[in-house]
Design an enzyme around this catalytic site. Structure first.
Site, PDB file in Angstrom:
ATOM      1  N   HIS A   5       0.826  -1.203   0.000  1.00 58.73           N
ATOM      2  CA  HIS A   5       0.000   0.000   0.000  1.00 58.73           C
ATOM      3  C   HIS A   5       0.864   1.258   0.000  1.00 58.73           C
ATOM      4  O   HIS A   5       2.050   1.195   0.278  1.00 58.73           O
ATOM      5  CB  HIS A   5      -0.969   0.030   1.191  1.00 58.73           C
ATOM      6  CG  HIS A   5      -0.306   0.123   2.533  1.00 58.73           C
ATOM      7  ND1 HIS A   5      -0.092  -0.969   3.326  1.00 58.73           N
ATOM      8  CD2 HIS A   5       0.179   1.181   3.223  1.00 58.73           C
ATOM      9  CE1 HIS A   5       0.497  -0.599   4.449  1.00 58.73           C
ATOM     10  NE2 HIS A   5       0.684   0.708   4.402  1.00 58.73           N
ATOM     11  N   ARG A   9      -1.457  10.988   4.188  1.00 60.74           N
ATOM     12  CA  ARG A   9      -2.047  11.670   5.340  1.00 60.74           C
ATOM     13  C   ARG A   9      -3.123  12.616   4.818  1.00 60.74           C
ATOM     14  O   ARG A   9      -2.861  13.399   3.900  1.00 60.74           O
ATOM     15  CB  ARG A   9      -0.986  12.436   6.105  1.00 60.74           C
ATOM     16  CG  ARG A   9      -0.032  11.537   6.839  1.00 60.74           C
ATOM     17  CD  ARG A   9       0.979  12.334   7.672  1.00 60.74           C
ATOM     18  NE  ARG A   9       1.808  11.440   8.429  1.00 60.74           N
ATOM     19  CZ  ARG A   9       2.970  10.935   8.004  1.00 60.74           C
ATOM     20  NH1 ARG A   9       3.427  11.258   6.810  1.00 60.74           N
ATOM     21  NH2 ARG A   9       3.655  10.118   8.767  1.00 60.74           N
ATOM     22  N   GLU A  56      -3.658   3.586   1.819  1.00 59.31           N
ATOM     23  CA  GLU A  56      -3.964   3.742   3.238  1.00 59.31           C
ATOM     24  C   GLU A  56      -4.143   5.234   3.488  1.00 59.31           C
ATOM     25  O   GLU A  56      -3.198   6.011   3.339  1.00 59.31           O
ATOM     26  CB  GLU A  56      -2.827   3.212   4.102  1.00 59.31           C
ATOM     27  CG  GLU A  56      -3.005   3.493   5.586  1.00 59.31           C
ATOM     28  CD  GLU A  56      -1.780   3.150   6.407  1.00 59.31           C
ATOM     29  OE1 GLU A  56      -1.617   3.754   7.483  1.00 59.31           O
ATOM     30  OE2 GLU A  56      -0.965   2.292   5.986  1.00 59.31           O
ATOM     31  N   ASN A  60      -4.720  11.927  11.265  1.00 61.90           N
ATOM     32  CA  ASN A  60      -4.187  12.177  12.597  1.00 61.90           C
ATOM     33  C   ASN A  60      -5.081  13.212  13.266  1.00 61.90           C
ATOM     34  O   ASN A  60      -5.273  14.306  12.724  1.00 61.90           O
ATOM     35  CB  ASN A  60      -2.740  12.679  12.521  1.00 61.90           C
ATOM     36  CG  ASN A  60      -1.815  11.603  12.005  1.00 61.90           C
ATOM     37  OD1 ASN A  60      -1.618  10.587  12.653  1.00 61.90           O
ATOM     38  ND2 ASN A  60      -1.263  11.803  10.823  1.00 61.90           N
ATOM     39  N   HIS A  74       3.017  11.724  -7.651  1.00 58.20           N
ATOM     40  CA  HIS A  74       1.612  11.432  -7.895  1.00 58.20           C
ATOM     41  C   HIS A  74       1.355   9.932  -7.768  1.00 58.20           C
ATOM     42  O   HIS A  74       2.281   9.135  -7.728  1.00 58.20           O
ATOM     43  CB  HIS A  74       1.188  11.903  -9.288  1.00 58.20           C
ATOM     44  CG  HIS A  74       1.935  11.256 -10.400  1.00 58.20           C
ATOM     45  ND1 HIS A  74       3.078  11.799 -10.937  1.00 58.20           N
ATOM     46  CD2 HIS A  74       1.730  10.093 -11.082  1.00 58.20           C
ATOM     47  CE1 HIS A  74       3.536  11.012 -11.901  1.00 58.20           C
ATOM     48  NE2 HIS A  74       2.737   9.961 -12.004  1.00 58.20           N
ATOM     49  N   GLU A 122      -2.537  10.662 -11.524  1.00 63.77           N
ATOM     50  CA  GLU A 122      -2.406  10.596 -12.977  1.00 63.77           C
ATOM     51  C   GLU A 122      -3.277   9.466 -13.503  1.00 63.77           C
ATOM     52  O   GLU A 122      -3.264   8.359 -12.962  1.00 63.77           O
ATOM     53  CB  GLU A 122      -0.950  10.333 -13.367  1.00 63.77           C
ATOM     54  CG  GLU A 122      -0.748  10.251 -14.873  1.00 63.77           C
ATOM     55  CD  GLU A 122       0.689   9.939 -15.256  1.00 63.77           C
ATOM     56  OE1 GLU A 122       1.047  10.212 -16.418  1.00 63.77           O
ATOM     57  OE2 GLU A 122       1.465   9.425 -14.407  1.00 63.77           O
TER      58      GLU A 122
END
Length: 130
Positions: A5, A9, A56, A60, A74, A122
């Site tokens: 993965h 964030r 993922e 936070n 990207h 992209e």
């Protein structure tokens, strides 16, 4: 071995889930909330984690914006018709930042969109093998 993965964030987990599922057509694979550690995760992708690399999305607690930095480029996704996919993104409220067209110096059709946090995605057009 394989890539499992890529972690991004995000400033608002629900907004990001809505984008990746509703606009890009991914599936929500699983979520985890860790209140003691003050973060939440959502894994999204086009297939299960046992078969394909996924994203993922990490929220936070209390952080609603990140400096994307100069090192990240990207995420690339493959579609059979990039222009049609761009139109679908616009229809669903997404932002196309580069219209479908040939890559500079080549013939492969590409386009770019931005997710709600500003990450670039992209689109690469791949025709079925003949």
């Amino acid at each position: 071995m394989r890539i499992l993965h890529t972690m991004l964030r995000v400033g608002n987990l629900e907004r990001s889930i809505k984008f990746y599922i509703g606009v890009l057509g991914m599936k929500l694979l699983r979520t985890t909330d860790r209140p003691d550690q003050k973060y939440s995760l959502a894994f999204v992708g086009y297939d299960g984690e046992d078969k394909a690399a996924v994203l993922e999305l990490t929220y936070n607690y209390g952080v609603d914006k990140y400096d994307l930095g100069a090192g990240f480029g990207h995420i690339a996704l493959e579609f059979p018709d990039v222009a049609k996919t761009c139109e679908a993104v616009r229809t669903k409220g997404g932002t196309v930042t580069r219209e479908a067209g040939p890559v500079k110096g080549g013939t492969t059709v590409i386009a770019f969109v931005a997710d709600p946090d500003g990450y670039k995605i992209e689109f690469i057009e791949r025709k079925p093998a003949s």
